[in-house]
Design a protein around this motif. Sequence first.
Motif, PDB file in Angstrom:
ATOM      1  N   UNK A 349       0.835  -1.205   0.000  1.00 54.82           N
ATOM      2  CA  UNK A 349       0.000   0.000   0.000  1.00 54.82           C
ATOM      3  C   UNK A 349       0.870   1.255   0.000  1.00 54.82           C
ATOM      4  N   UNK A 350       1.863   1.299   0.867  1.00 55.10           N
ATOM      5  CA  UNK A 350       2.699   2.490   0.961  1.00 55.10           C
ATOM      6  C   UNK A 350       3.498   2.720  -0.316  1.00 55.10           C
ATOM      7  N   UNK A 351       3.860   1.654  -1.029  1.00 55.07           N
ATOM      8  CA  UNK A 351       4.491   1.816  -2.346  1.00 55.07           C
ATOM      9  C   UNK A 351       3.584   2.621  -3.265  1.00 55.07           C
ATOM     10  N   UNK A 352       2.326   2.237  -3.315  1.00 53.22           N
ATOM     11  CA  UNK A 352       1.401   2.895  -4.226  1.00 53.22           C
ATOM     12  C   UNK A 352       1.039   4.302  -3.751  1.00 53.22           C
ATOM     13  N   UNK A 353       0.861   4.475  -2.447  1.00 54.46           N
ATOM     14  CA  UNK A 353       0.544   5.805  -1.933  1.00 54.46           C
ATOM     15  C   UNK A 353       1.673   6.790  -2.192  1.00 54.46           C
ATOM     16  N   UNK A 354       2.910   6.338  -2.019  1.00 57.53           N
ATOM     17  CA  UNK A 354       4.051   7.217  -2.297  1.00 57.53           C
ATOM     18  C   UNK A 354       4.113   7.588  -3.774  1.00 57.53           C
ATOM     19  N   UNK A 355       3.773   6.652  -4.636  1.00 57.09           N
ATOM     20  CA  UNK A 355       3.769   6.937  -6.070  1.00 57.09           C
ATOM     21  C   UNK A 355       2.701   7.973  -6.416  1.00 57.09           C
ATOM     22  N   UNK A 356       1.575   7.929  -5.723  1.00 56.16           N
ATOM     23  CA  UNK A 356       0.519   8.916  -5.951  1.00 56.16           C
ATOM     24  C   UNK A 356       1.013  10.312  -5.566  1.00 56.16           C
TER      25      UNK A 356
END
Length: 529
Positions: A349-356
């Motif tokens: 999740x944090x991978x994707x949130x950081x990418x956002x």
Amino acid sequence: MRVPRRTLAALLVLAAAPAAVSCTAAHGDDARPGDEPPAALAPYERLLPAPVSARAQGPGYAFGPGTVIRTGLTQDEEVRRVGELLAEQLRGPSGLPLPVVGGADGDGIRLRLDEGAEGAGEEGYRLESGPGGVTLTARTPAGLFHAGQTLRQLLPVSGPGTVPGGTVTDAPRFAYRGAMVDVARHFFTVEQVKRYVDQLAQYKVNTLHLHLTDDQGWRIAIDSWPKLARTGGAGQVGGGPGGYWTKEQYRELVAYAGERYVDVVPEIDMPGHVNAAQSAYAELNCDGKAREPYTGIKVGFSSLCVGEERTYEFIDQVLGELAELTPGKYLHIGGDEANSTPAADYAAFMDRAQAVVAKHGKTVVAWHQLATARPAKGAVLQYWGHDRTPAAEKAAVAAAAKAGNPVILSPADRLYLDMKYEKATKPGLAWTGYVPVKRAYSWDPGSYLNGVPESAVLGVEAPLWTETIAARGDWELMAYPRVLGLAELGWSPAGALGWDGYRRRLAAQGPRLDAQDIAYYRAPDVPWS
């Protein structure tokens, strides 16, 4: 970061002589309590935060009815605005007209931009006072603003007076000097937060972190998900109406803070601390059922549905709208106490949130639990641990710092402003133990966390969580005077730090806090006037 939360349960001393004297020698730990009341301190010795260097020399400038503020020959609109704001700040206690004029010649208070000002950096300045006036010099308008705040401390608390003759040369130790307010547990209006901005800015705090969402409330309007604020914002700890800010109100606060050189860092906490959002939108829950509103103070029970694509559409739209409203470089995505999110899911999740966040042109800030996942390059970790934090958790933060991730230090048993001073303190919590004023101040950010060198420390921040704080008086009582220690730890050079000198500088601020009607805790080991 929060409640039963974790447990759930100078260089300075100025004499009339021309030479500046080391703050360590004059205000260091060799001094004894009671040996020098604040009234005995010369004006330059009272400055807080302690400046890099200061020198009292010669006669001063008579600040009176004929004083004008001169903004120089550059016709720089921002310098003019700094001059107007300084005039407004000085008119209040003095009652003087203080017109703001162009030009650099003549007596008065002169604002001067000099891109070649040695040692000033982005926020530093030089203040020179003599019979002909006071000259404030800086490389940037931000530096001029900070110089003006120092000038305010050199003048009497009320009425006209004399700016003592001398020179201050100053620049901050750390780039990030922040305070956080939690408007999610208890709702506060924009006007109340503006008051805090003014209080912070006069002590050179330059960042306001807003904890906008949590299990108990969602406080910012989002057009693409309108029920977040309307439904998710309709409550708070202990019940009550809650509330939220419109986009226009948020913009107004951001602009107000920006005029005082305070950057706003908004936080949308995820993947935990999300019950308010899940009460507004059933689709954010894996079972498709809306959650009941929550008015307690437990943590760690909520989690976004990390396996659903709709979750990532949600964070993209929310963070995208917030990024458009926020001119600063940072977006905070929380990331702490995600106890209901399995570790592998948390990391994904944090991978994707950081990418956002990167997609929307911002830099990630997250609580230090991000270090246990995969911090993005340049992501900032905000450390809220304390003396009992497990060594492995601290080691993860140190490893991330070694890999290039800057660290903001907010140790809970030093800088959490919601911790009680003592047993008798009525508001507040004590899950880290009591945090008296001396403990909040007596540590060095440059050497605090093993494996995190000073070069990796972006700065310091004092969070104020509001589970037990619902009114301005309690807010200010818990913040003051400890937030002034935060200001000095973030700004002043390491050699200027020392409790016995600081407590006298702090005591000298008492009349200013009184004059501004700031409620504060009169720590018994500070020699208040």
